[in-house]
Enzyme design. Sequence first.
Site, PDB file in Angstrom:
ATOM      1  CE  LYS A  12      -3.884  -2.050   2.542  1.00 14.17           C
ATOM      2  NZ  LYS A  12      -4.641  -2.008   3.821  1.00 14.17           N
ATOM      3  N   GLY A  70       0.464  -4.266  10.549  1.00 13.71           N
ATOM      4  CA  GLY A  70       1.692  -3.903   9.867  1.00 13.71           C
ATOM      5  C   GLY A  70       1.641  -2.420   9.565  1.00 13.71           C
ATOM      6  CB  ALA A 125      -1.606   0.703   8.984  1.00  7.21           C
ATOM      7  CG  ASP A 126      -3.790  -4.935   5.923  1.00  9.91           C
ATOM      8  OD1 ASP A 126      -4.621  -4.401   5.166  1.00  9.91           O
ATOM      9  OD2 ASP A 126      -3.907  -6.093   6.357  1.00  9.91           O
ATOM     10  CB  THR A 127      -5.491  -4.254  11.345  1.00 10.34           C
ATOM     11  OG1 THR A 127      -4.797  -3.030  11.602  1.00 10.34           O
ATOM     12  CG2 THR A 127      -5.775  -4.957  12.666  1.00 10.34           C
TER      13      THR A 127
END
Length: 196
Positions: free
Chosen positions: A56, A109, A72-74
């Site tokens: 991203k 992340g 960010a990624d969750t």
Amino acid sequence: MNADQTLLVLASASPRRRELLAQLDIRFTVSAADIDETPHAGEAAEAYVGRLAREKAHVVASRHPGAWVLAADTTVALGAELLGKPRDAEEAQAMLTRLSGRTHDVYTGVALAGRHEETLVVRTRVTFRALSSGEMSWYANSGEPLDKAGAYAIQGKGGFLVAGVEGSTSNVVGLPLGETVALLERAGLPLPWRAS
């Protein structure tokens, strides 16, 4: 838009990430990245969220040369099983059933691209209460779980599901603030509390 006008670009469509970052009085704009979020076969939660955050950040950095780009990624992990966003109330209830009375991990992340390249992954352990079928059905049908990893929002109605949290609560919401601030400081981003 050049870097003088916008120092930080948040590569996320998440309103929760925007709200969390805005709490820090850091000036930023938003430019979402559209990437394939399918996990690779056998990919561990830590590797998955780190990879997506990096992808991203790089997609958006290519549109904003000279800027710092934060992504960010969750995801929620119950053992080796990754629980993403449920497609509907039925899938949300199935996820809640699996999480009921158990401890799971929430991984986010966080990646910075552009002027500084760095990725980190933060883990928070969350324990759910033993939930009744009525509680799960009501919450699953409330609409709140549908755009949330693991089918719950700890900062919303879903807070009643939680018996305990070990680690960063903002990580569970979608952006670990302490770790993100440290990352931005290492990158040299002009932050409001730094002397000009």
